[in-house]
Each structure stands twice: as C-alpha cells, then as structure tokens.
Design a protein around this motif. Structure first.
Motif, PDB file in Angstrom:
ATOM      1  N   GLY A 118       0.845  -1.180   0.000  1.00  0.00           N
ATOM      2  CA  GLY A 118       0.000   0.000   0.000  1.00  0.00           C
ATOM      3  C   GLY A 118       0.881   1.230   0.000  1.00  0.00           C
ATOM      4  N   THR A 119       0.672   2.117   0.959  1.00  0.00           N
ATOM      5  CA  THR A 119       1.493   3.322   1.041  1.00  0.00           C
ATOM      6  C   THR A 119       2.862   2.982   1.622  1.00  0.00           C
ATOM      7  OG1 THR A 119       0.784   3.862   3.294  1.00  0.00           O
ATOM      8  CG2 THR A 119      -0.588   4.718   1.475  1.00  0.00           C
ATOM      9  N   ALA A 122       2.450   2.497   5.388  1.00  0.00           N
ATOM     10  CA  ALA A 122       1.858   1.190   5.713  1.00  0.00           C
ATOM     11  C   ALA A 122       2.875   0.074   5.469  1.00  0.00           C
ATOM     12  CB  ALA A 122       0.591   0.956   4.899  1.00  0.00           C
ATOM     13  N   SER A 123       3.615   0.181   4.382  1.00  0.00           N
ATOM     14  CA  SER A 123       4.637  -0.831   4.087  1.00  0.00           C
ATOM     15  C   SER A 123       5.706  -0.856   5.167  1.00  0.00           C
ATOM     16  CB  SER A 123       5.269  -0.553   2.720  1.00  0.00           C
ATOM     17  OG  SER A 123       4.303  -0.662   1.712  1.00  0.00           O
ATOM     18  N   ARG A 168      -2.941  -1.251   8.275  1.00  0.00           N
ATOM     19  CA  ARG A 168      -4.261  -1.187   7.630  1.00  0.00           C
ATOM     20  C   ARG A 168      -4.878   0.199   7.788  1.00  0.00           C
ATOM     21  NH1 ARG A 168      -8.429  -5.307   9.260  1.00  0.00           N
ATOM     22  NH2 ARG A 168      -9.264  -4.712   7.237  1.00  0.00           N
ATOM     23  N   ASN A 171      -3.173   2.701   5.423  1.00  0.00           N
ATOM     24  CA  ASN A 171      -3.636   2.567   4.034  1.00  0.00           C
ATOM     25  C   ASN A 171      -5.013   3.198   3.845  1.00  0.00           C
ATOM     26  OD1 ASN A 171      -1.525   1.411   2.597  1.00  0.00           O
ATOM     27  ND2 ASN A 171      -2.095  -0.662   3.175  1.00  0.00           N
ATOM     28  N   ARG A 172      -5.918   2.940   4.736  1.00  0.00           N
ATOM     29  CA  ARG A 172      -7.282   3.493   4.619  1.00  0.00           C
ATOM     30  C   ARG A 172      -7.284   5.012   4.754  1.00  0.00           C
ATOM     31  NH1 ARG A 172     -11.481   0.229   4.519  1.00  0.00           N
ATOM     32  NH2 ARG A 172     -12.876   1.638   5.609  1.00  0.00           N
ATOM     33  N   GLY A 176      -6.517   4.460   0.433  1.00  0.00           N
ATOM     34  CA  GLY A 176      -6.318   3.142  -0.170  1.00  0.00           C
ATOM     35  C   GLY A 176      -7.049   2.080   0.612  1.00  0.00           C
ATOM     36  N   GLN A 177      -6.670   0.875   0.343  1.00  0.00           N
ATOM     37  CA  GLN A 177      -7.266  -0.246   1.059  1.00  0.00           C
ATOM     38  C   GLN A 177      -6.247  -1.363   1.173  1.00  0.00           C
ATOM     39  OE1 GLN A 177     -10.511  -1.991  -1.182  1.00  0.00           O
ATOM     40  NE2 GLN A 177      -9.796  -0.965  -3.025  1.00  0.00           N
ATOM     41  N   ASP A 178      -6.641  -2.419   1.850  1.00  0.00           N
ATOM     42  CA  ASP A 178      -5.753  -3.559   2.007  1.00  0.00           C
ATOM     43  C   ASP A 178      -5.444  -4.183   0.653  1.00  0.00           C
ATOM     44  OD1 ASP A 178      -5.818  -3.421   4.856  1.00  0.00           O
ATOM     45  OD2 ASP A 178      -7.767  -4.433   4.839  1.00  0.00           O
TER      46      ASP A 178
END
Length: 189
Positions: A118-119, A122-123, A168, A171-172, A176-178
């Motif tokens: 994802g972002t 998040a990564s 998670r 990302n949201r 974004g999303q999962d």
C-alpha cells in the motif's frame, strides 16, 4: 547518566564478548544479545516509520504513539540487558491492548489474508511488524534457556498485532485499502 556514554569505542568487545547491565560478560552472539539486537533494530525501524508521510488526520496521534513505543522498547532492551531485572510494566502492555482495540474497531473485518504493501508508511509498518515478530522469537528462545518475566514476550506479541492493524489504518487513511492475497486454487489431476 550524562557521562555514561562519553567513550563509545572502548575496544572491550574486540574479542567477541560484551558486557551486560549487571557487569557480567557474554558472547556477542548470546541469545540475550540477539534478543537485545532485534529490539534495537525494531526501535530503529519504528524511527524510520515516524519519518514517513502519515495522513494529517493521524499524524500527531501516531507520532505520539510511536514515540511511546520507542520508549517502551528502550525499557524492554534495558530489561533484557540485566538478567533477573524488570523494567517493562504490565501497564505498558495494557496500553497496546487499548490502542489495538481502538484502531481495529475502525477497520472492516478481514475475510482474506493481506499482503504487506500500500502506502510507504503502511509498508514500513509491515516491516516493523516482521522485525517485531523476529524479536518475539528471540525473546521466546531466550526464555526457554533463562528465566524471563512475562511482560517482554507479551509486549512484542501485542506490538506486532498493533503494527499490523496500524498498517491497515494507514492505508485506509491515505484513501487506499488492504492489498488482498489472491490465491488461485490449482486443479489437481
């Protein structure tokens, strides 16, 4: 404390031994040193996560959370550094439970496995999670050989779960999303 670290290169570890907080010396690949190193690496990775672009709605809250985790990890490392000593408190584990419940409640339930991604933020949270799991394995392994208090093991177990949830959330929050794992079943003949 100001003078404790005035000399960094002491050369006392040149033969492969290092000192613990109680004055004893062990091999640099001793299970206790490996666990301490994994906690140190995790703390550094969380430092990297704190430099990532975090959505404005979460930035202040997450930076405060991550800073508290870094302090807790320093306590955990200190506890590992001194056999039969405790620094990490049950309240520190309880804070992780509170954060875990709070942030997980904002997410839709998982129905599939997700991939780390994802972002960038998040990564990086996923990288922190995997380093945290390694630290947990190191602490568990050390605990089979030497007595340890429960809090270090509990802390890293909860922290890895929290890092998964925060990835998670990140990302949201970024729109974004999962990233779902797409497992295709292969037909057998």
């Amino acid at each position: 404390m100001g003078n404790r670290l005035s000399k960094i290169a002491t050369r006392t570890g040149d033969a492969g031994m290092t000192g613990l907080g109680d004055g004893s010396r062990v091999e640099k690949d001793h299970l206790r040193i490996c666990a301490m190193g994994d906690i140190d690496e995790l703390n550094s990775e969380i430092g990297v996560l704190m430099t990532e672009s975090i959505p404005e709605s979460l930035a202040e809250e997450f930076k405060s959370l991550f800073l508290q985790v870094q302090h807790d990890l320093f306590d955990l490392g200190g506890e590992l550094c001194i056999p039969n000593y405790t620094l990490l408190k049950p309240e520190q584990v309880a804070h992780l439970d509170i954060w875990l419940e709070k942030y997980n409640a904002t997410l839709p339930p998982l129905t599939e496995f997700i991939l780390p991604g994802g972002t960038r933020a998040a990564s990086q949270a996923h990288v922190c999670r995997t380093v945290c799991r390694r630290a947990e394995r190191s602490i568990v392994r050390l605990g089979w050989e030497e007595p340890l208090y429960d809090a270090p093991r509990q802390y890293v177990n909860r922290l890895s779960d929290l890092l998964f949830v925060l990835a998670r959330v990140l990302n949201r929050a970024a729109g974004g999303q999962d990233v779902l794992w797409k497992h295709e079943k292969k037909e057998t003949k």
